[in-house]
Each structure stands twice: as structure tokens, then as C-alpha cells.
Design a protein around this motif. Structure first.
Motif, PDB file in Angstrom:
ATOM      1  N   ALA A 128      -7.968  -0.258 -19.615  1.00  0.00           N
ATOM      2  CA  ALA A 128      -9.364   0.979 -20.058  1.00  0.00           C
ATOM      3  C   ALA A 128      -9.460   1.441 -18.372  1.00  0.00           C
ATOM      4  O   ALA A 128      -9.646   2.335 -17.990  1.00  0.00           O
ATOM      5  CB  ALA A 128     -10.127  -0.242 -20.548  1.00  0.00           C
ATOM      6  N   ARG A 129      -9.635   0.381 -17.632  1.00  0.00           N
ATOM      7  CA  ARG A 129      -9.934   0.387 -16.334  1.00  0.00           C
ATOM      8  C   ARG A 129      -8.983   1.329 -15.632  1.00  0.00           C
ATOM      9  O   ARG A 129      -8.535   2.266 -14.833  1.00  0.00           O
ATOM     10  CB  ARG A 129     -10.297  -0.892 -15.247  1.00  0.00           C
ATOM     11  N   ARG A 130      -7.183   1.311 -16.194  1.00  0.00           N
ATOM     12  CA  ARG A 130      -6.303   1.626 -15.106  1.00  0.00           C
ATOM     13  C   ARG A 130      -6.057   3.278 -16.212  1.00  0.00           C
ATOM     14  O   ARG A 130      -5.834   4.028 -14.939  1.00  0.00           O
ATOM     15  CB  ARG A 130      -4.954   1.170 -16.046  1.00  0.00           C
ATOM     16  N   LEU A 131      -6.995   3.601 -17.406  1.00  0.00           N
ATOM     17  CA  LEU A 131      -6.205   4.598 -17.649  1.00  0.00           C
ATOM     18  C   LEU A 131      -7.900   5.456 -17.274  1.00  0.00           C
ATOM     19  O   LEU A 131      -7.845   6.583 -16.527  1.00  0.00           O
ATOM     20  CB  LEU A 131      -6.580   4.390 -19.505  1.00  0.00           C
ATOM     21  N   GLN A 132      -8.689   4.979 -17.082  1.00  0.00           N
ATOM     22  CA  GLN A 132     -10.203   5.947 -16.291  1.00  0.00           C
ATOM     23  C   GLN A 132     -10.740   4.989 -14.906  1.00  0.00           C
ATOM     24  O   GLN A 132     -11.503   4.466 -15.238  1.00  0.00           O
ATOM     25  CB  GLN A 132     -10.979   5.499 -17.609  1.00  0.00           C
ATOM     26  N   PRO A 133      -9.376   5.066 -14.070  1.00  0.00           N
ATOM     27  CA  PRO A 133      -9.812   4.047 -13.004  1.00  0.00           C
ATOM     28  C   PRO A 133     -11.079   5.259 -12.366  1.00  0.00           C
ATOM     29  O   PRO A 133     -12.139   4.647 -11.302  1.00  0.00           O
ATOM     30  CB  PRO A 133      -8.552   4.711 -12.200  1.00  0.00           C
ATOM     31  N   ASP A 134     -11.507   6.556 -12.130  1.00  0.00           N
ATOM     32  CA  ASP A 134     -12.490   7.588 -11.550  1.00  0.00           C
ATOM     33  C   ASP A 134     -13.481   7.144 -12.217  1.00  0.00           C
ATOM     34  O   ASP A 134     -14.725   6.509 -11.939  1.00  0.00           O
ATOM     35  CB  ASP A 134     -12.331   9.068 -11.843  1.00  0.00           C
ATOM     36  N   PHE A 135     -13.925   6.542 -13.346  1.00  0.00           N
ATOM     37  CA  PHE A 135     -14.817   6.011 -14.439  1.00  0.00           C
ATOM     38  C   PHE A 135     -15.015   5.138 -14.691  1.00  0.00           C
ATOM     39  O   PHE A 135     -16.578   4.889 -13.882  1.00  0.00           O
ATOM     40  CB  PHE A 135     -14.628   6.505 -15.632  1.00  0.00           C
ATOM     41  N   ASP A 136     -14.466   4.252 -14.372  1.00  0.00           N
ATOM     42  CA  ASP A 136     -15.015   2.929 -13.835  1.00  0.00           C
ATOM     43  C   ASP A 136     -15.350   2.405 -12.585  1.00  0.00           C
ATOM     44  O   ASP A 136     -16.033   2.109 -12.760  1.00  0.00           O
ATOM     45  CB  ASP A 136     -13.251   1.719 -13.664  1.00  0.00           C
ATOM     46  N   ARG A 137     -15.091   3.230 -11.599  1.00  0.00           N
ATOM     47  CA  ARG A 137     -15.696   3.078  -9.774  1.00  0.00           C
ATOM     48  C   ARG A 137     -16.831   4.038  -9.907  1.00  0.00           C
ATOM     49  O   ARG A 137     -17.973   2.853  -9.182  1.00  0.00           O
ATOM     50  CB  ARG A 137     -14.769   3.526  -9.402  1.00  0.00           C
ATOM     51  N   ASN A 138     -16.832   4.725 -10.734  1.00  0.00           N
ATOM     52  CA  ASN A 138     -17.906   5.264 -10.717  1.00  0.00           C
ATOM     53  C   ASN A 138     -19.626   4.431 -11.035  1.00  0.00           C
ATOM     54  O   ASN A 138     -20.482   4.320 -10.707  1.00  0.00           O
ATOM     55  CB  ASN A 138     -18.734   6.191 -11.109  1.00  0.00           C
ATOM     56  N   THR A 139     -18.749   3.900 -12.448  1.00  0.00           N
ATOM     57  CA  THR A 139     -19.404   2.965 -13.011  1.00  0.00           C
ATOM     58  C   THR A 139     -20.159   1.809 -12.778  1.00  0.00           C
ATOM     59  O   THR A 139     -21.439   1.525 -12.334  1.00  0.00           O
ATOM     60  CB  THR A 139     -18.902   2.393 -14.271  1.00  0.00           C
ATOM     61  N   ARG A 140     -19.128   0.743 -12.021  1.00  0.00           N
ATOM     62  CA  ARG A 140     -19.072  -0.013 -10.673  1.00  0.00           C
ATOM     63  C   ARG A 140     -19.961   0.504  -9.134  1.00  0.00           C
ATOM     64  O   ARG A 140     -20.997  -0.486  -9.682  1.00  0.00           O
ATOM     65  CB  ARG A 140     -17.955  -0.870 -10.491  1.00  0.00           C
ATOM     66  N   GLU A 141     -19.879   1.910  -8.976  1.00  0.00           N
ATOM     67  CA  GLU A 141     -20.897   1.746  -7.959  1.00  0.00           C
ATOM     68  C   GLU A 141     -22.504   2.284  -7.709  1.00  0.00           C
ATOM     69  O   GLU A 141     -22.851   1.391  -7.658  1.00  0.00           O
ATOM     70  CB  GLU A 141     -20.459   3.484  -6.793  1.00  0.00           C
ATOM     71  N   GLN A 142     -22.130   2.705  -8.884  1.00  0.00           N
ATOM     72  CA  GLN A 142     -23.675   2.925  -9.686  1.00  0.00           C
ATOM     73  C   GLN A 142     -24.838   1.738 -10.271  1.00  0.00           C
ATOM     74  O   GLN A 142     -25.626   1.653  -9.701  1.00  0.00           O
ATOM     75  CB  GLN A 142     -24.584   4.041 -11.409  1.00  0.00           C
ATOM     76  N   LEU A 143     -23.959   0.708 -11.157  1.00  0.00           N
ATOM     77  CA  LEU A 143     -24.403  -0.441 -10.996  1.00  0.00           C
ATOM     78  C   LEU A 143     -25.113  -1.266  -9.482  1.00  0.00           C
ATOM     79  O   LEU A 143     -25.447  -1.248  -9.482  1.00  0.00           O
ATOM     80  CB  LEU A 143     -23.647  -1.227 -12.348  1.00  0.00           C
ATOM     81  N   GLN A 144     -23.710  -1.676  -9.239  1.00  0.00           N
ATOM     82  CA  GLN A 144     -24.711  -2.239  -8.270  1.00  0.00           C
ATOM     83  C   GLN A 144     -26.001  -1.035  -7.046  1.00  0.00           C
ATOM     84  O   GLN A 144     -26.301  -1.942  -6.247  1.00  0.00           O
ATOM     85  CB  GLN A 144     -23.273  -1.516  -6.847  1.00  0.00           C
ATOM     86  N   ALA A 145     -25.874  -0.044  -6.957  1.00  0.00           N
ATOM     87  CA  ALA A 145     -27.199   0.825  -6.938  1.00  0.00           C
ATOM     88  C   ALA A 145     -27.926   0.711  -7.345  1.00  0.00           C
ATOM     89  O   ALA A 145     -28.995   0.189  -6.923  1.00  0.00           O
ATOM     90  CB  ALA A 145     -26.945   1.834  -6.667  1.00  0.00           C
ATOM     91  N   LEU A 146     -28.102   0.487  -8.428  1.00  0.00           N
ATOM     92  CA  LEU A 146     -29.204  -0.118  -9.284  1.00  0.00           C
ATOM     93  C   LEU A 146     -29.172  -1.511  -9.233  1.00  0.00           C
ATOM     94  O   LEU A 146     -30.674  -1.779  -8.922  1.00  0.00           O
ATOM     95  CB  LEU A 146     -28.792   0.067 -11.111  1.00  0.00           C
ATOM     96  N   ASP A 147     -28.931  -2.605  -8.791  1.00  0.00           N
ATOM     97  CA  ASP A 147     -29.176  -3.674  -8.870  1.00  0.00           C
ATOM     98  C   ASP A 147     -29.438  -4.007  -7.361  1.00  0.00           C
ATOM     99  O   ASP A 147     -30.629  -5.226  -7.176  1.00  0.00           O
ATOM    100  CB  ASP A 147     -27.811  -5.100  -8.838  1.00  0.00           C
ATOM    101  N   GLU A 148     -29.172  -3.447  -6.067  1.00  0.00           N
ATOM    102  CA  GLU A 148     -29.731  -3.029  -5.128  1.00  0.00           C
ATOM    103  C   GLU A 148     -31.301  -2.824  -5.070  1.00  0.00           C
ATOM    104  O   GLU A 148     -32.274  -3.160  -4.383  1.00  0.00           O
ATOM    105  CB  GLU A 148     -29.004  -2.240  -4.317  1.00  0.00           C
ATOM    106  N   LEU A 149     -31.879  -1.342  -6.382  1.00  0.00           N
ATOM    107  CA  LEU A 149     -32.498  -1.209  -6.611  1.00  0.00           C
ATOM    108  C   LEU A 149     -33.815  -2.405  -7.371  1.00  0.00           C
ATOM    109  O   LEU A 149     -35.603  -2.436  -7.147  1.00  0.00           O
ATOM    110  CB  LEU A 149     -32.834   0.535  -7.143  1.00  0.00           C
ATOM    111  N   GLU A 150     -33.312  -3.006  -8.118  1.00  0.00           N
ATOM    112  CA  GLU A 150     -34.032  -4.121  -8.509  1.00  0.00           C
ATOM    113  C   GLU A 150     -33.728  -5.028  -7.656  1.00  0.00           C
ATOM    114  O   GLU A 150     -35.636  -5.455  -8.010  1.00  0.00           O
ATOM    115  CB  GLU A 150     -32.978  -4.185  -9.842  1.00  0.00           C
ATOM    116  N   GLN A 151     -33.181  -5.400  -6.765  1.00  0.00           N
ATOM    117  CA  GLN A 151     -33.588  -6.770  -5.922  1.00  0.00           C
ATOM    118  C   GLN A 151     -34.839  -6.368  -5.085  1.00  0.00           C
ATOM    119  O   GLN A 151     -34.856  -7.360  -4.600  1.00  0.00           O
ATOM    120  CB  GLN A 151     -31.774  -6.954  -5.051  1.00  0.00           C
ATOM    121  N   SER A 152     -34.378  -4.920  -4.554  1.00  0.00           N
ATOM    122  CA  SER A 152     -35.739  -4.684  -3.848  1.00  0.00           C
ATOM    123  C   SER A 152     -37.452  -4.225  -4.619  1.00  0.00           C
ATOM    124  O   SER A 152     -37.955  -4.300  -4.094  1.00  0.00           O
ATOM    125  CB  SER A 152     -34.741  -3.791  -3.105  1.00  0.00           C
ATOM    126  N   GLY A 153     -37.351  -4.904  -5.444  1.00  0.00           N
ATOM    127  CA  GLY A 153     -38.653  -4.014  -6.572  1.00  0.00           C
ATOM    128  C   GLY A 153     -38.985  -3.414  -6.543  1.00  0.00           C
ATOM    129  O   GLY A 153     -40.216  -3.373  -6.688  1.00  0.00           O
TER     130      GLY A 153
END
Length: 301
Positions: A128-153
Motif C-alpha cells: 500500500a505504501r508503494r501504491l500511495q506514497p504521498d498519502f502514507d507520508r502525510n499520514t506519518r507526518e501528521q501522526l508524528q505531529a499528533l504524538d508531539e502534541l500528546e507528549q507536550s500534554g
């Protein structure tokens, strides 16, 4: 995904119900064809709605198929098409990253089930990552940003909700027509924001028991995981605003044969689910369906 997005029960004609069921079955068969039999386990209503929105709506052609769940009786099933293929790819990517979030959040022992499921899904995710690389990249980046928000409380609800909204808005980037892409980006954005807030409300008690991050617990007043009436009304208001923005965008495009299904979701189904989550009846099917699905989440009984 979470399974919150569904048409309002009893609000569709029999023919419209069959069309919706055909999309559900079509995505199920596409997941098996494109990946493997067990990939069907990730199917839910949210992902079906994703496939419907990505479809051009010009054709709702169906065939009759049986499956492992209904081996003796054939059911209407949407014919293979590009929207179902894309939705299947995105379904795998979203499920993969949801599992990775579970691994990160639950420690070693409680995270074992997420690790096991990840191993099982890895080969499908790589495809799926090979077929939809842009969507996978955006998903990963937004979840990383979400994790940073969670870690900061983060105590505000808008930053995490908007981050998840941007994640889902990425699904629109596969649409070639510029006007339709802008409309779908708006719809997916507010759908993602609504899903995040709905899930946070649904998980509030569980998150308080486990100590997991939940912005509602930090932003609103609650008693043993139940929002006070004032907090419930405020949260309901922001949830309803997202639905209103989504429905406004919906009116700008022609969704063809899928129009009654989408209208039922954005004008009734989402309000009904939001209301049921906030009043604690979402997981009690009879009580949920008894409530008026056209009422907004903040409406009084």
C-alpha cells in the motif's frame, strides 16, 4: 479508523440501503483481491464512506457475490473500480499507523496484540505504501505531529483535532479534478476533525483509567469520565460546526448515485452518532437507534 461514520438507520429507501451495502461489500472484496483474505478484517463504515466520497458517482454498477460471511446467499457488490482500489490502499495504511500508535502507547505487554497485528499486516502495508506514497507520508507526518502534541500534554482540543483532520484531508490529493479535489479536501478535513473529537469523547473514561492522553480530560470539566452538562454542550457545538462545514462542501459537488447515502450521513447519521457518544448510548444499539438522529449532538432530549 473507528466505525463512527454511517447513514442514519431507517432514513434510506430499500434501494439506497442496497447501494450502501454494495459499497461495503465491494470494499471488502477489494481488500481481499488487492491484499489477502484476512485484510477484510480491517473493514468498517468509515472506510466504506471514504470509498464512496472518492467515487465519481457516475456508476453504481453491482454484481452478485457470495463470501465467507455469506457463503450460501449472494449479495449486491459494487464492481471493481479505481475508488475502491484507492480506498483499500488507504485503509491498509491508516490501519497500519493506527497499530503503530497502539504499540507506542501501550508498553511491551499490553502492546503485544498491536505488534502481532503489525507483523501480520506488514506485507500489505509495504504494498500500500508503494501504491500511495504521498498519502502514507502525510499520514506519518501528521501522526508524528499528533504524538508531539500528546507528549507536550496539549490542553487545547483544536491542535490535535486539526492535526488528525489534516491527516484525513490527504485522501483528497489522489483526485485529479482540481475543483472536486478542493471540495473533498474540505469534506475530509472536517470529517477527520469530527472523528477525532468523537473518538476522544467515546474513550474518555477508558483513557482516564489508563492514564492515556485525551485532550477532553484536560480541557473540559468531568465527573468520573462523564462530561458536565456545560462541557458537553460546548464540545457538542464544535463537533456540530464541523458537520455543518462538511455538509456545506457536500452541496458544491455532484456525487451522482451516492448522493442520498452521503446526505444521510452528513445531515443525520453523524449528528445521531455524536449525540449517542455524548449521552453514553452509542454502544447500546437499541437506545442509540431510538433517539432522533436528526437532532444535533447538543440538543436536549
Amino acid at each position: 479508523m473507528f466505525g463512527y461514520v454511517r447513514p442514519s438507520p431507517g432514513r434510506l429507501t430499500k434501494e439506497e440501503q442496497e447501494i450502501f451495502s454494495s459499497a461495503y461489500c465491494g470494499l471488502c472484496h477489494t481488500l481481499q483481491r488487492r491484499y489477502y483474505l484476512a485484510a477484510r478484517m480491517i473493514l468498517n463504515y468509515d472506510l466504506t464512506f471514504l470509498a464512496i466520497l472518492l467515487s465519481d458517482g457516475h456508476s453504481c454498477s453491482c454484481c452478485q457475490k457470495s463470501c465467507i460471511v455469506h457463503p450460501l446467499k449472494k449479495h449486491g457488490c459494487a464492481q471493481p473500480n479505481a475508488a475502491l482500489d484507492t480506498a483499500a490502499d488507504m485503509s491498509v495504511i491508516l490501519t497500519w499507523w493506527q497499530l503503530q500508535d497502539g504499540v507506542a502507547d501501550h508498553g511491551f505487554w499490553r502492546g503485544l496484540k498491536y505488534r502481532a497485528a503489525s507483523l501480520f499486516l506488514r506485507r500489505a502495508y509495504e504494498k500500500a505504501r508503494r501504491l500511495q506514497p504521498d498519502f502514507d507520508r502525510n499520514t506519518r507526518e501528521q501522526l508524528q505531529a499528533l504524538d508531539e502534541l500528546e507528549q507536550s500534554g496539549c490542553t487545547a482540543i483544536d491542535p490535535p483535532a486539526d492535526t488528525f483532520a489534516l491527516l484525513l484531508a490527504g485522501a483528497a490529493e489522489t483526485v485529479e479534478d482540481r475543483t472536486r479535489r478542493r471540495i473533498l479536501r474540505q469534506m475530509f478535513y472536517h470529517l477527520g476533525r469530527w472523528i477525532y473529537l468523537t473518538d476522544a469523547a467515546d474513550d474518555l473514561k477508558k483513557d482516564l483509567r489508563s492514564g492515556s492522553y485525551n485532550p477532553l480530560a484536560l480541557r473540559f470539566s468531568h465527573v468520573q469520565g462523564v462530561l458536565t452538562p456545560e462541557s458537553r454542550e460546548e464540545l457538542a457545538g464544535t463537533m456540530d460546526r464541523s458537520i455543518e462545514q462538511m455538509s456545506a462542501a457536500f452541496e458544491l459537488a455532484d456525487f451522482g448515485c451516492w448522493t442520498p447515502i452521503i446526505r444521510s450521513v452528513v445531515y443525520e447519521g453523524m449528528y445521531g452518532v455524536g449525540r449517542a457518544v455524548l449521552d453514553g448510548t452509542f454502544h447500546q444499539r437499541k437506545k442509540r437507534e431510538k433517539s432522533n438522529p436528526t437532532r444535533k449532538a447538543g440538543a436536549e432530549l
